[in-house]
Every structure is written in structure tokens, then in C-alpha cells.
Design an enzyme around this catalytic site. Sequence first.
Site, PDB file in Angstrom:
ATOM      1  N   LYS A 303       0.891  -1.168   0.000  1.00 44.02           N
ATOM      2  CA  LYS A 303       0.000   0.000   0.000  1.00 44.02           C
ATOM      3  C   LYS A 303       0.923   1.210   0.000  1.00 44.02           C
ATOM      4  O   LYS A 303       1.651   1.436   0.972  1.00 44.02           O
ATOM      5  CB  LYS A 303      -0.865  -0.028   1.255  1.00 44.02           C
ATOM      6  CG  LYS A 303      -1.687   1.239   1.498  1.00 44.02           C
ATOM      7  CD  LYS A 303      -2.611   1.051   2.716  1.00 44.02           C
ATOM      8  CE  LYS A 303      -3.406   2.299   3.031  1.00 44.02           C
ATOM      9  NZ  LYS A 303      -4.349   2.099   4.172  1.00 44.02           N
ATOM     10  N   GLU A 307      -3.398   7.093   2.138  1.00 48.31           N
ATOM     11  CA  GLU A 307      -3.686   7.281   3.564  1.00 48.31           C
ATOM     12  C   GLU A 307      -2.394   7.453   4.368  1.00 48.31           C
ATOM     13  O   GLU A 307      -2.221   6.836   5.422  1.00 48.31           O
ATOM     14  CB  GLU A 307      -4.509   6.107   4.106  1.00 48.31           C
ATOM     15  CG  GLU A 307      -5.855   5.963   3.415  1.00 48.31           C
ATOM     16  CD  GLU A 307      -6.791   4.942   4.065  1.00 48.31           C
ATOM     17  OE1 GLU A 307      -7.977   5.236   4.135  1.00 48.31           O
ATOM     18  OE2 GLU A 307      -6.327   3.875   4.488  1.00 48.31           O
ATOM     19  N   ARG A 340      -1.290  -2.185  -4.566  1.00 49.53           N
ATOM     20  CA  ARG A 340      -2.702  -1.807  -4.391  1.00 49.53           C
ATOM     21  C   ARG A 340      -3.046  -0.546  -5.172  1.00 49.53           C
ATOM     22  O   ARG A 340      -2.263   0.406  -5.222  1.00 49.53           O
ATOM     23  CB  ARG A 340      -3.019  -1.597  -2.919  1.00 49.53           C
ATOM     24  CG  ARG A 340      -2.959  -2.888  -2.132  1.00 49.53           C
ATOM     25  CD  ARG A 340      -3.274  -2.639  -0.686  1.00 49.53           C
ATOM     26  NE  ARG A 340      -4.664  -2.777  -0.358  1.00 49.53           N
ATOM     27  CZ  ARG A 340      -5.326  -1.962   0.456  1.00 49.53           C
ATOM     28  NH1 ARG A 340      -4.727  -0.903   0.970  1.00 49.53           N
ATOM     29  NH2 ARG A 340      -6.583  -2.196   0.746  1.00 49.53           N
ATOM     30  N   ASP A 381     -14.580   2.426  -1.339  1.00 47.57           N
ATOM     31  CA  ASP A 381     -13.947   1.713  -0.234  1.00 47.57           C
ATOM     32  C   ASP A 381     -14.865   0.665   0.388  1.00 47.57           C
ATOM     33  O   ASP A 381     -15.309   0.848   1.515  1.00 47.57           O
ATOM     34  CB  ASP A 381     -13.530   2.728   0.838  1.00 47.57           C
ATOM     35  CG  ASP A 381     -12.673   2.090   1.910  1.00 47.57           C
ATOM     36  OD1 ASP A 381     -12.261   0.942   1.727  1.00 47.57           O
ATOM     37  OD2 ASP A 381     -12.431   2.755   2.931  1.00 47.57           O
ATOM     38  N   GLU A 409     -16.346  -4.365   7.603  1.00 45.84           N
ATOM     39  CA  GLU A 409     -16.085  -3.037   8.157  1.00 45.84           C
ATOM     40  C   GLU A 409     -17.281  -2.106   8.007  1.00 45.84           C
ATOM     41  O   GLU A 409     -17.603  -1.355   8.916  1.00 45.84           O
ATOM     42  CB  GLU A 409     -14.853  -2.439   7.451  1.00 45.84           C
ATOM     43  CG  GLU A 409     -14.585  -0.988   7.819  1.00 45.84           C
ATOM     44  CD  GLU A 409     -13.388  -0.392   7.069  1.00 45.84           C
ATOM     45  OE1 GLU A 409     -12.711  -1.139   6.335  1.00 45.84           O
ATOM     46  OE2 GLU A 409     -13.142   0.816   7.237  1.00 45.84           O
ATOM     47  N   TRP A 559     -13.948  12.435   3.982  1.00 43.83           N
ATOM     48  CA  TRP A 559     -14.275  11.445   5.003  1.00 43.83           C
ATOM     49  C   TRP A 559     -15.679  11.697   5.562  1.00 43.83           C
ATOM     50  O   TRP A 559     -16.150  10.977   6.435  1.00 43.83           O
ATOM     51  CB  TRP A 559     -13.263  11.486   6.163  1.00 43.83           C
ATOM     52  CG  TRP A 559     -11.905  10.947   5.821  1.00 43.83           C
ATOM     53  CD1 TRP A 559     -11.569  10.237   4.709  1.00 43.83           C
ATOM     54  CD2 TRP A 559     -10.704  11.060   6.593  1.00 43.83           C
ATOM     55  NE1 TRP A 559     -10.238   9.905   4.738  1.00 43.83           N
ATOM     56  CE2 TRP A 559      -9.671  10.395   5.878  1.00 43.83           C
ATOM     57  CE3 TRP A 559     -10.382  11.655   7.811  1.00 43.83           C
ATOM     58  CZ2 TRP A 559      -8.366  10.317   6.347  1.00 43.83           C
ATOM     59  CZ3 TRP A 559      -9.090  11.579   8.288  1.00 43.83           C
ATOM     60  CH2 TRP A 559      -8.079  10.918   7.558  1.00 43.83           C
TER      61      TRP A 559
HETATM   62  O1  GCW Z   1     -11.408   1.240   4.351  1.00 41.26           O
HETATM   63  C1  GCW Z   1     -10.183   1.686   4.742  1.00 41.26           C
HETATM   64  C2  GCW Z   1     -10.086   1.231   6.152  1.00 41.26           C
HETATM   65  C3  GCW Z   1      -8.673   1.257   6.634  1.00 41.26           C
HETATM   66  C4  GCW Z   1      -7.824   0.427   5.665  1.00 41.26           C
HETATM   67  C5  GCW Z   1      -7.932   1.036   4.268  1.00 41.26           C
HETATM   68  C6  GCW Z   1      -7.169   0.255   3.219  1.00 41.26           C
HETATM   69  C7  GCW Z   1      -5.918  -0.926   6.101  1.00 41.26           C
HETATM   70  O2  GCW Z   1     -10.910   2.064   6.945  1.00 41.26           O
HETATM   71  O3  GCW Z   1      -8.664   0.722   7.941  1.00 41.26           O
HETATM   72  O4  GCW Z   1      -6.489   0.351   6.072  1.00 41.26           O
HETATM   73  O5  GCW Z   1      -9.279   1.036   3.887  1.00 41.26           O
HETATM   74  O6  GCW Z   1      -7.799  -0.521   2.510  1.00 41.26           O
HETATM   75  O7  GCW Z   1      -5.971   0.418   3.103  1.00 41.26           O
END
Ligand code: GCW
Length: 718
Positions: A303, A307, A340, A381, A409, A559
Site C-alpha cells: 500500500k 492514507e 494496491r 472503499d 467493516e 471522510w
Molecule cells: O477502508 C479503509 C479502512 C482502513 C484500511 C484502508 C485500506 C488498512 O478504513 O482501515 O487500512 O481502507 O484498505 O488500506
Amino acid sequence: MASVPTHIGNYPEEAPTNILEDGYELWLRYRALEPGYRATCSSLLRLVVLPGGNESPTLAAVRDELMRGLGGMVGGAPEVVHTITGEGVLCVGTPATLPLVASLGLRLDCLGNEGYVIRRVEVNGFIATVIASNDEIGLLYGAFGLLRALQTGEFNVAFSLESVPKITHRLLNHWDNLDGWVERGYAGRSIFNWWELPEYVDPRLTDYARANASVGINGVVLNNVNASSDSLTVPFLEKTAALANQFRPYGLRVYLSAKFSAPMEIGGLTTADPCADEVKAWWNQMAVRIYSRIPDFGGFLVKANSEGQPGPQDYNRTHADGANMLADAIAPWGGVVIWRAFVYSDHVPHDRVTQAYTEMAPLDGRFHNNVILQVKNGPLDFQPREPINPLFGAMPHTNIGVEFQITKEYLGFQTHLVYLGSLWQEVLTTDTGARGHGSTVARVVDGSLFGTPLSMVAGVANVGSARNWCGSTFDQANWFAFGRLAWNPDHDAGDIAREWVMLTLTTANDAVDIITGIMLRSHETAVDYMVPLGLTHQMGTGHHYGPGPWINDAGRADWNPTYYSCADRTGIGFDRTCAGSGAAMQYSHELAQRYSKVHEVPSNLLLWFHHLPWGFIMPSGRTLWEELVEHYTYGVASVETMRLEWATLRDEVDPARFYQVSAYLEIQLKDSQLWRDSCITYFQKLNGMALPQGVTPPSHSLKYYKSLAFRHAPGNPG
Ligand code: GCW
């Protein structure tokens, strides 16, 4: 019979104490078959695995599984024999392990390394059942295939099965940290106890490997994509090697998430620039260090520049530069780099869902052959519903894999019953339109549409240290369905659900119908009470569990639920047509046209692509506002139906699992009501419109709903 609560919901006082089934065995329970059917299956009770001599660990696993399965279902201890001198023999071998197999005239050439055939053939004048494959791992998959057929009542005197995986890389991604905490984990702590490794390898991990092999999963990324460089230090590589040894007999390769800045953090370099010679040399050395300990190491998952994670863009390099540098380092050993596509930068774009495409699509053809681009199923997501990610179909010269999220999630964690097979099937069968009719996502990720050599289906694991592995009985179905779909993305989600029910809960026809029905409606039900008509990301910040449609003050604009609903006094929905963000134009011409036209877009994606007035007239003749309220209300009613249907199964399902599902459905009912009422209250406050006739109004004020906090929700890194 264990004592059960007399009324669903009377807990915890009435919780059953006599727990017979605790879910540990998953779908591998191997309970005794009905006597009549058992007689048919007793034709398998003498087992030929080897002509004699040494057994490899994989063959031992095959034999153990068959002994366990046949012993449990057919009864008694199967006898291991070395020659066929009578009826009732099950021969299991490759041409190399059992020369007899080569003489049977079975067509093995189309099976590859992992496929298998099961046939009833004549050997030495006797009818025997044969499981044959080219490599030993195919025998293990075949053994599980046969045992599954026995459990679901499909075995008979003419039984025949051939199965070959359509996907080369079928991987679980664990978001497990090295200290045992699991990001977005709802099933306890990590099953990998790094503290105790490498000396102590929990025997439970053998059962974990069995479970994965039983559904055809062949690789596991051990650590979180939000990675720590520590996983690449020697002590941790020793620990990883211990896990690899444990998993190897089951065809499960290990992979690691690699942190891009590791050369600086643990290598003492001053840069992680992928074009710098010292950085390349460092990763080359890392590859030697890894492969000398783990010769079949699968590769790295990365990754990067997402983020806050480091990546090649920190050095003005592209994602391809970063991925290729790592890929070159492990290419000599056949490793792959899984890069990713879930990227979004620190700068808030004008529409977040366009970002992965904008960054990745221009790089098509620039990734090396041993790179797979891992694309989340949707552009945002893992939301309850999204359109497909436009990258499927947009990068014909790149190995593309899909990333699903098995852990829920955004779908009510372990306490909401949501069967994800339906969601994944919806994604896999969507036509990208990239190469005419039939260019489905399944054809992209299995490599057949563009002739890409590597194919991948990855899923973020929902497995933890909970006794039942996944936190709830029905979340086991999602692990199972993931594996079955990764093996063959054309599998039908309904068939998989039915199969899982029969293996896991009951084989009584009526009960199987009821439970399968519940499962197949469950995804749409959750969409209805959370985010109907194409709404998205209305969950509260951080925990992502309960509703927060009013939230507009999160760390960054994209967000906020308000960013996604764009709801105000006059209307609701995100305009992604040409007149808006233009995100619809990232799809093939055909899809772009359909999504852009308000009367052609599927109504379940309406507000994803369009901003519409509350009074917009829907095909049903109702206004958008009325229809929205209808969906929320229907979602709650559907949970109530699920709960009532489940209640009829008291005598069909063992008390412990019956009780837990009942209690969780109570939670889901309460939560669905909260979702409906909060969302209706908030949107009504904006539009000032009356509720449709006959609709029950929410019982609390907006202030009350806003005051609800979801403190200490599990899995939340925040
Ligand atoms: O949906 C988001 C999640 C994060 C996650 C991220 C990702 C691992 O809230 O917790 O981090 O996606 O896919 O990298």
C-alpha cells in the site's frame, strides 16, 4: 438437548450452558451420514494413498483428512491398503505417487498443478473411486471436493467431478498488526502470535490451513497493509518462515505486506527512492534474505502513497517505478508484487472516487510481468454498494486482481447477518463493456479477457482468535464463499450458500431453504437500511458501524458522509455525470452512457451518479423522498422477517449456534431501526417534507441520534 432461551432475546440469563457445537470446525464437521446414504459411501472405506514407502507432508495431510472425514461421516476407521483386491477402494494419487493412476487413461493434461478429477473406474476388475491430479496439492483439493460431495449428499455410484481453478492467486489479506491487534477485525485478536513464534507454532494454525485449502485458498498475506518495517527484520523473517513451514503442506504460500520506506527505517539508508542504486541493492539483498529462509515465499503486498503511507511518489516516481523495482528483486525466485490501487493522496480531490483511475490507468503496460495490480471492487472503499471500479477493463496490459473485503467493516461487523457472496457475484458478473458483450469483471480478473498471465482474487480476512474463527456463524459463510468464488468466479452465490448451510448447519431440506433464503436476501436488506438507492458512506467516522449522515467535520472533506450524500434542502445525491465530477466517464462508453442517464442508471446506483430533487419521480410513481423512506423501512422489516424465520429453526440447529444467531439478529434489528430512524430524521430536517402516508415516524429527535456514540468499537485504528 441443551437448554435454549425460551424466547429469542431473553438473554443472557437464558444462554445455553450445554454447548455442543462451538463453530470451531467450520464447514468441516464431518457428522455421521444418514444410514441409507452411508451404505453408498462405504464404498470409499479402503484407502490407497501410496504404494508404500515415504509419505510427503501433503500426502499425509490428504490421508489424514480422508480418514477424519470418512471416519466421521461413514463410520469406523478407514483401512489403509496398498493394493486393490476387492470393492470399496478409494485410490488417491498423482502419476508419480501412485503409478496405477497413470495407467487408468484419465485425462490429466487440462488440470494444471492444482486441478483434480474424481472418477469411478475399473481397477483389477473392481470398481474403485479415484482422485487424481498432476501435483499433490491437487489431491488435497480433490479430497476436500469428495468430502464436500459426501456431506451434501451428492456422492453416488456414478459420481464424477473435475475441477480446475480459474484464478492463479487466491489470497487472504490479513490486516493483522505484529502486536496481535487486527485492523477492522471483529473476531478477536490475530491468529498469528508473533511474540511466541518461531518456537511455538499454534496447532490451531494447521486447522486454519486446512480450512483455507478446503475452499482452495492458496496464499496468505500475514500482516497489515498499513505495515511495520519490523516484519522484514531477521527475527520476524524467522517467524514468517515457521508459519510458511506449517502452511506448506496445505498449498498455502506466505506473503508479506512491505513498507516502502523500510530501507530507511531498518536499512539505515537515507532514501527509499526506487530508482536509487542503493535502494535497489537493499531490496535485492532482502529478497535473498527471505528466499534463503522461505524458498516458496509468495511475494510482497504494498500500500503506497495512500492514507499517509510512504511510496514512490515521495520521490516523484510513479507507482510503476515502485512496483517494478520490488518485482525485479524477487523475480528470480518467481515472487510477485501485488500493488494496491487503493490510492488517495493527502490533497482532497474534486471527487475522491476518481482518484485510483486517474493515477493508475495511465500506467497501463508499464508494470512488469510479475506485478499484479490489486483493485478494490468499487472505486470508493468496500461500501455496502458501489458500482464496479472503473479500472476493471481500463488496463488491458496489466495483471489485474480484485480485492474484496470479507471482514464487514462497513456492513455491521460480525453482529449483522450479511452474506457477501451476493455482493461479490454482483461485482464479478458486471460487464465492463471493455471488449464487447461478456467483458465481465470475472473475465478481467481471471485473465481471459486480455490474456494477462497472472490472475488474482484477494479478500481482507475476517479470521481471528475467536473460537468460531470469524466472530459469528454466518461470517464463516463469507470466508467459505470467498474461497469458492476465488477458485471459480462463475460459481453461483446461491449454490455456494446452500452448500455452506448443508456443511455447517443442517441438511434438512426445509431448513436449508429457509436459511439460504435469509442469506440471499441479507445483502440487499443491509443496503436498504443503511444506504439505499446508491447512497454511500453514511457511517460514523472511524468506527464505520452506526449511522452518521450529518457528519461534516471529519479530518478531511472526503471522510464526511455529507460529502457523499450532497443532501440539502432541495435534493440529494452526487452528480458524477459530465455536468458534475465526470466520474461516470471513467467507464467504457456503454457503461458511461447508462450511468449518466437518469432514466437508465440502475436505481440501486441512482444517487451515486446523480443529484436529484427530493420530488423526482421514480419509475414506481413515488417521489425520491418517498422511495428512500420506503427502502429504509423495508430494510428494517426484512431484518424482522429474517429474525422470525430464524426463530422457526430452533429444532433444526444446535442450541449454541441457534442462540448466538438469535441474539445477533436482535442486535441487527435494533441497529437497522437506528439506521432508518437517524437517516430519515436527518434528511427530513433538511428537506422539511412530510413522511409518506402510513409511515411510522422515528421515535427520537435528531439531537438524540447525533448524541449516540459508538465508543470502543472494535477494529478501529482511530
Ligand atoms: O477502508 C479503509 C479502512 C482502513 C484500511 C484502508 C485500506 C488498512 O478504513 O482501515 O487500512 O481502507 O484498505 O488500506
